[in-house]
Design a protein around this motif. Structure first.
Motif, PDB file in Angstrom:
ATOM      1  N   TYR A   1       0.826  -1.206   0.000  1.00 34.92           N
ATOM      2  CA  TYR A   1       0.000   0.000   0.000  1.00 34.92           C
ATOM      3  C   TYR A   1       0.863   1.260   0.000  1.00 34.92           C
ATOM      4  CZ  TYR A   1      -3.206   3.639   1.439  1.00 34.92           C
ATOM      5  OH  TYR A   1      -3.910   4.811   1.501  1.00 34.92           O
ATOM      6  N   TYR A   2       1.848   1.306   0.874  1.00 33.70           N
ATOM      7  CA  TYR A   2       2.667   2.517   0.967  1.00 33.70           C
ATOM      8  C   TYR A   2       3.581   2.687  -0.247  1.00 33.70           C
ATOM      9  CZ  TYR A   2       0.692   3.216   5.516  1.00 33.70           C
ATOM     10  OH  TYR A   2      -0.201   3.425   6.536  1.00 33.70           O
ATOM     11  N   THR A   3       3.963   1.602  -0.872  1.00 38.63           N
ATOM     12  CA  THR A   3       4.687   1.714  -2.143  1.00 38.63           C
ATOM     13  C   THR A   3       3.776   2.334  -3.191  1.00 38.63           C
ATOM     14  OG1 THR A   3       6.063  -0.194  -1.614  1.00 38.63           O
ATOM     15  CG2 THR A   3       5.909   0.425  -3.944  1.00 38.63           C
ATOM     16  N   SER A   4       2.518   1.942  -3.206  1.00 35.30           N
ATOM     17  CA  SER A   4       1.559   2.530  -4.146  1.00 35.30           C
ATOM     18  C   SER A   4       1.341   4.014  -3.854  1.00 35.30           C
ATOM     19  CB  SER A   4       0.217   1.795  -4.073  1.00 35.30           C
ATOM     20  OG  SER A   4       0.348   0.495  -4.586  1.00 35.30           O
ATOM     21  N   VAL A   5       1.327   4.374  -2.581  1.00 37.04           N
ATOM     22  CA  VAL A   5       1.194   5.789  -2.221  1.00 37.04           C
ATOM     23  C   VAL A   5       2.390   6.580  -2.751  1.00 37.04           C
ATOM     24  CG1 VAL A   5       1.184   7.422  -0.286  1.00 37.04           C
ATOM     25  CG2 VAL A   5      -0.268   5.394  -0.201  1.00 37.04           C
ATOM     26  N   ILE A   6       3.585   6.041  -2.563  1.00 39.34           N
ATOM     27  CA  ILE A   6       4.797   6.726  -3.039  1.00 39.34           C
ATOM     28  C   ILE A   6       4.783   6.844  -4.560  1.00 39.34           C
ATOM     29  CG2 ILE A   6       7.304   6.491  -3.256  1.00 39.34           C
ATOM     30  CD1 ILE A   6       7.222   5.260  -0.388  1.00 39.34           C
ATOM     31  N   LEU A   7       4.409   5.766  -5.252  1.00 36.89           N
ATOM     32  CA  LEU A   7       4.336   5.822  -6.717  1.00 36.89           C
ATOM     33  C   LEU A   7       3.281   6.822  -7.181  1.00 36.89           C
ATOM     34  CD1 LEU A   7       4.719   2.036  -7.611  1.00 36.89           C
ATOM     35  CD2 LEU A   7       6.375   3.859  -8.040  1.00 36.89           C
ATOM     36  N   THR A   8       2.176   6.930  -6.445  1.00 35.26           N
ATOM     37  CA  THR A   8       1.135   7.903  -6.782  1.00 35.26           C
ATOM     38  C   THR A   8       1.658   9.324  -6.634  1.00 35.26           C
ATOM     39  OG1 THR A   8      -0.636   6.401  -6.122  1.00 35.26           O
ATOM     40  CG2 THR A   8      -1.165   8.749  -6.158  1.00 35.26           C
ATOM     41  N   VAL A   9       2.359   9.592  -5.541  1.00 37.48           N
ATOM     42  CA  VAL A   9       2.910  10.931  -5.318  1.00 37.48           C
ATOM     43  C   VAL A   9       3.925  11.277  -6.407  1.00 37.48           C
ATOM     44  CG1 VAL A   9       4.360  12.300  -3.749  1.00 37.48           C
ATOM     45  CG2 VAL A   9       2.468  10.954  -2.842  1.00 37.48           C
ATOM     46  N   MET A  10       4.796  10.330  -6.736  1.00 31.81           N
ATOM     47  CA  MET A  10       5.799  10.597  -7.766  1.00 31.81           C
ATOM     48  C   MET A  10       5.158  10.782  -9.139  1.00 31.81           C
ATOM     49  SD  MET A  10       9.136   8.430  -6.489  1.00 31.81           S
ATOM     50  CE  MET A  10       8.555   6.870  -7.016  1.00 31.81           C
ATOM     51  N   SER A  11       4.119  10.019  -9.443  1.00 35.24           N
ATOM     52  CA  SER A  11       3.418  10.180 -10.720  1.00 35.24           C
ATOM     53  C   SER A  11       2.697  11.520 -10.783  1.00 35.24           C
ATOM     54  CB  SER A  11       2.409   9.053 -10.917  1.00 35.24           C
ATOM     55  OG  SER A  11       3.065   7.832 -11.088  1.00 35.24           O
ATOM     56  N   THR A  12       2.105  11.928  -9.670  1.00 33.13           N
ATOM     57  CA  THR A  12       1.424  13.221  -9.620  1.00 33.13           C
ATOM     58  C   THR A  12       2.416  14.367  -9.800  1.00 33.13           C
ATOM     59  OG1 THR A  12      -0.231  12.272  -8.139  1.00 33.13           O
ATOM     60  CG2 THR A  12      -0.097  14.674  -8.223  1.00 33.13           C
ATOM     61  N   PHE A  13       3.554  14.273  -9.120  1.00 28.11           N
ATOM     62  CA  PHE A  13       4.593  15.294  -9.274  1.00 28.11           C
ATOM     63  C   PHE A  13       5.084  15.350 -10.722  1.00 28.11           C
ATOM     64  CE2 PHE A  13       9.153  16.249  -9.424  1.00 28.11           C
ATOM     65  CZ  PHE A  13       9.132  17.566  -8.958  1.00 28.11           C
ATOM     66  N   SER A  14       5.316  14.198 -11.331  1.00 29.19           N
ATOM     67  CA  SER A  14       5.792  14.150 -12.712  1.00 29.19           C
ATOM     68  C   SER A  14       4.759  14.729 -13.673  1.00 29.19           C
ATOM     69  CB  SER A  14       6.111  12.711 -13.113  1.00 29.19           C
ATOM     70  OG  SER A  14       7.106  12.185 -12.292  1.00 29.19           O
ATOM     71  N   ALA A  15       3.493  14.391 -13.468  1.00 24.87           N
ATOM     72  CA  ALA A  15       2.432  14.928 -14.327  1.00 24.87           C
ATOM     73  C   ALA A  15       2.354  16.444 -14.169  1.00 24.87           C
ATOM     74  CB  ALA A  15       1.100  14.280 -13.994  1.00 24.87           C
ATOM     75  N   GLY A  16       2.499  16.932 -12.950  1.00 25.18           N
ATOM     76  CA  GLY A  16       2.514  18.375 -12.725  1.00 25.18           C
ATOM     77  C   GLY A  16       3.688  19.041 -13.417  1.00 25.18           C
ATOM     78  N   PHE A  17       4.859  18.419 -13.339  1.00 23.92           N
ATOM     79  CA  PHE A  17       6.053  18.953 -13.992  1.00 23.92           C
ATOM     80  C   PHE A  17       5.833  19.068 -15.493  1.00 23.92           C
ATOM     81  CE2 PHE A  17       9.936  17.963 -16.378  1.00 23.92           C
ATOM     82  CZ  PHE A  17      10.730  19.028 -16.010  1.00 23.92           C
ATOM     83  N   PHE A  18       5.337  18.002 -16.119  1.00 27.16           N
ATOM     84  CA  PHE A  18       5.130  18.038 -17.562  1.00 27.16           C
ATOM     85  C   PHE A  18       3.952  18.939 -17.938  1.00 27.16           C
ATOM     86  CE2 PHE A  18       7.718  14.117 -17.541  1.00 27.16           C
ATOM     87  CZ  PHE A  18       8.694  14.547 -18.427  1.00 27.16           C
ATOM     88  N   GLY A  19       2.982  19.067 -17.033  1.00 25.59           N
ATOM     89  CA  GLY A  19       1.891  20.008 -17.283  1.00 25.59           C
ATOM     90  C   GLY A  19       2.388  21.446 -17.327  1.00 25.59           C
TER      91      GLY A  19
END
Length: 158
Positions: free
Chosen positions: A124-142
């Motif tokens: 679960y916490y690995t999924s949380v970390i991957l979600t945060v990193m994906s959100t940050f990356s999407a924000g960066f590219f946005g």
């Protein structure tokens, strides 16, 4: 988009290094691959990760590991080849779409799997970390895409 961003960072970082010394960059690249893949492989190998969870977090982690291997291949290829052929760029951008979809799936699965925090905590916490990193990356590219669109066209300059 996290995996897409890893390749993006590797490519642009390697361009600061002279062409004849880029092979040394592969050591740094290998460290990044180990930092990304190591924790994921550790979590998937844990006995608790195979317990039943209401959401398919284990399948999602498997997809993330596969995308991490593909991203490492892209980063090695992009840092060693200069210039990079158009076909590689096209496949990299397609990989970005797949990575974006996987990040979106990770976010949805993680947000709907709060009960899994007690059953499979590492997963679960690995999924949380991957979600945060994906959100940050999407924000960066946005933001990067927005700045690219806002940049004045050079064809209209006099």
């Amino acid at each position: 988009m996290f995996h897409y961003m890893l390749v993006f960072m590797a490519y642009h970082s390697s361009r600061w290094i002279p062409r004849n010394q880029r092979l040394k960059f592969q050591i740094v690249n290998a460290v990044f691959v180990a930092l990304v893949l190591g924790p994921q492989l550790y979590v998937i190998s844990r006995p608790k990760s195979s317990r039943f969870c209401s959401q398919p977090l284990l399948n999602n982690l498997s997809a993330s590991i596969a995308l991490s291997f593909i991203a490492s291949g892209f980063s090695v290829t992009f840092t060693l080849i200069d210039p990079v052929p158009q076909s590689f760029w096209a496949s990299y951008h397609f990989f970005g779409l797949v990575s974006c979809g996987q990040g979106l799936c990770t976010a949805i699965l993680t947000l709907t799997a709060a009960a899994c925090a007690k059953i499979t905590p590492e997963l679960y916490y690995t999924s949380v970390i991957l979600t945060v990193m994906s959100t940050f990356s999407a924000g960066f590219f946005g933001v990067r895409g927005g700045l690219w669109l806002a940049k004045p066209s050079r064809n209209n300059e006099h």
